[in-house]
Write an enzyme that holds these catalytic residues in place. Structure first.
Site, PDB file in Angstrom:
ATOM      1  N   VAL A  78       0.732  -1.271  -0.047  1.00  0.00           N
ATOM      2  CA  VAL A  78      -0.039   0.069   0.055  1.00  0.00           C
ATOM      3  C   VAL A  78       1.087   1.235  -0.113  1.00  0.00           C
ATOM      4  O   VAL A  78       0.194   2.285  -0.273  1.00  0.00           O
ATOM      5  CB  VAL A  78      -1.011  -0.053   0.957  1.00  0.00           C
ATOM      6  CG1 VAL A  78      -1.992  -1.185   1.096  1.00  0.00           C
ATOM      7  CG2 VAL A  78      -0.102   0.046   2.551  1.00  0.00           C
ATOM      8  N   SER A 134      -7.826   4.763  15.179  1.00  0.00           N
ATOM      9  CA  SER A 134      -7.528   4.008  16.561  1.00  0.00           C
ATOM     10  C   SER A 134      -7.933   4.787  17.843  1.00  0.00           C
ATOM     11  O   SER A 134      -7.718   6.139  17.687  1.00  0.00           O
ATOM     12  CB  SER A 134      -6.216   3.666  16.549  1.00  0.00           C
ATOM     13  OG  SER A 134      -5.749   3.253  17.906  1.00  0.00           O
ATOM     14  N   TYR A 140       2.821   6.093  15.869  1.00  0.00           N
ATOM     15  CA  TYR A 140       1.335   5.461  15.425  1.00  0.00           C
ATOM     16  C   TYR A 140       0.266   6.176  15.857  1.00  0.00           C
ATOM     17  O   TYR A 140      -0.623   6.369  15.074  1.00  0.00           O
ATOM     18  CB  TYR A 140       1.294   4.072  16.333  1.00  0.00           C
ATOM     19  CG  TYR A 140       0.077   3.251  16.068  1.00  0.00           C
ATOM     20  CD1 TYR A 140      -0.180   2.554  14.883  1.00  0.00           C
ATOM     21  CD2 TYR A 140      -0.853   3.259  17.058  1.00  0.00           C
ATOM     22  CE1 TYR A 140      -1.028   1.674  14.652  1.00  0.00           C
ATOM     23  CE2 TYR A 140      -2.175   2.490  16.875  1.00  0.00           C
ATOM     24  CZ  TYR A 140      -1.956   1.846  15.596  1.00  0.00           C
ATOM     25  OH  TYR A 140      -3.489   1.021  15.342  1.00  0.00           O
ATOM     26  N   PRO A 198     -11.365   1.652  16.899  1.00  0.00           N
ATOM     27  CA  PRO A 198     -11.262   0.807  17.755  1.00  0.00           C
ATOM     28  C   PRO A 198     -10.464   0.900  18.944  1.00  0.00           C
ATOM     29  O   PRO A 198      -9.554   1.948  19.040  1.00  0.00           O
ATOM     30  CB  PRO A 198     -10.866  -0.550  17.021  1.00  0.00           C
ATOM     31  CG  PRO A 198      -9.959  -0.043  15.962  1.00  0.00           C
ATOM     32  CD  PRO A 198     -10.605   1.336  15.641  1.00  0.00           C
ATOM     33  N   SER A 199     -10.611  -0.085  20.027  1.00  0.00           N
ATOM     34  CA  SER A 199      -9.836  -0.134  21.228  1.00  0.00           C
ATOM     35  C   SER A 199      -8.541  -0.799  20.911  1.00  0.00           C
ATOM     36  O   SER A 199      -8.288  -1.078  19.846  1.00  0.00           O
ATOM     37  CB  SER A 199     -10.743  -0.236  22.584  1.00  0.00           C
ATOM     38  OG  SER A 199      -9.844  -0.223  23.623  1.00  0.00           O
TER      39      SER A 199
END
Length: 251
Positions: A63, A144, A157, A187-188
């Site tokens: 990607v 995230s 990140y 998400p967690s």
């Protein structure tokens, strides 16, 4: 069968969360493109889908490479003639180590950003012409909870997932006139089969105690939101981030 005959590209779908998305989309009737850097893993997931009566195409994809993402879109169009859904799942996370921001190697920072940020942009860029021509499409980006938490010792990140949310909002504005919806799922801490040095099972259980729903998040928790955003049920939703975190932000 909410995704019956929809053509869905899912990046990083050879393992972990991406694999869960691929299998679930196929169960909902989608024809799935396994856009995966590891050919062997991609083939294994495709075999699972085909064995269950679905349709899948493996396209070895990096990607972070424009030529590779363009080839991904071209192979999809050659096989099925359209692209209905892009789920940007590929990301670098499991292999990074926790360390203070001033100890992150520059090369590690650049490598992570190349996949987590540039990769999202390049994949969107690759599918946009087809979606514009169709005047319809769904782009789903995986963000995230770390962006909202500002979690320490993962600065690259954290920054990359903040960028994913920014890309989501910017693209929603640019592509709305073409009937293309762009949304994100945040998400967690998810536990998959992928081993991670920085997150042990015990650590994940401890983290879950900060949530309103006090259990460790699993890939299945993201399937419903992803299918919703890929389906016609979400046609009037764009530029949004759905927080799937067990109520962590309420704490």
């Amino acid at each position: 069968m909410r995704l019956k005959d929809q053509i869905a590209i899912i990046t990083g779908s050879g393992q972990g969360l991406g694999r869960a998305f691929a299998l679930a989309f196929a169960r909902e009737g989608a024809k799935v493109v396994i856009a995966e850097r590891n050919a062997e893993r991609g083939a294994a997931v495709a075999s699972e889908i085909i064995a269950a009566g679905g349709e899948a195409l493996v396209v070895v994809t990096d990607v972070s490479s424009e030529s590779s993402t363009q080839a991904m879109a071209a192979a999809t169009l050659e096989r099925w003639g359209r692209i209905d859904v892009l789920l940007n799942n590929a990301a670098i996370f499991s292999t990074i180590k926790m360390r203070p921001f001033d100890q992150i190697p520059v090369q590690e920072w650049d490598d992570l950003m190349a996949v987590n940020v540039r990769g999202v942009w390049l994949c969107c860029k690759a599918v946009a012409p087809a979606m514009r021509q169709q005047r319809r499409g769904k782009i789903i980006n995986i963000a995230s909870v770390v962006f909202d938490l500002g979690r320490a010792n993962y600065l690259h990140y954290v920054a990359s997932k903040g960028a994913v949310i920014a890309i989501t909002r910017g693209l929603a504005t640019e592509l709305g006139d073409y009937g293309i919806n762009v949304n994100a799922i945040s998400p967690s801490s998810i536990q998959t089969e992928i081993p991670r040095e920085t997150v042990t099972r015990e650590g994940a259980i401890a983290f879950a105690q900060q949530q309103v729903i006090k259990r460790v998040q699993e890939p299945a928790d993201l399937i419903g939101p992803a299918i919703f955003l890929a389906s016609s049920d979400s046609d009037f939703i764009t530029g949004q981030t759905i927080n799937v975190d067990g109520g962590l932000r309420f704490r």
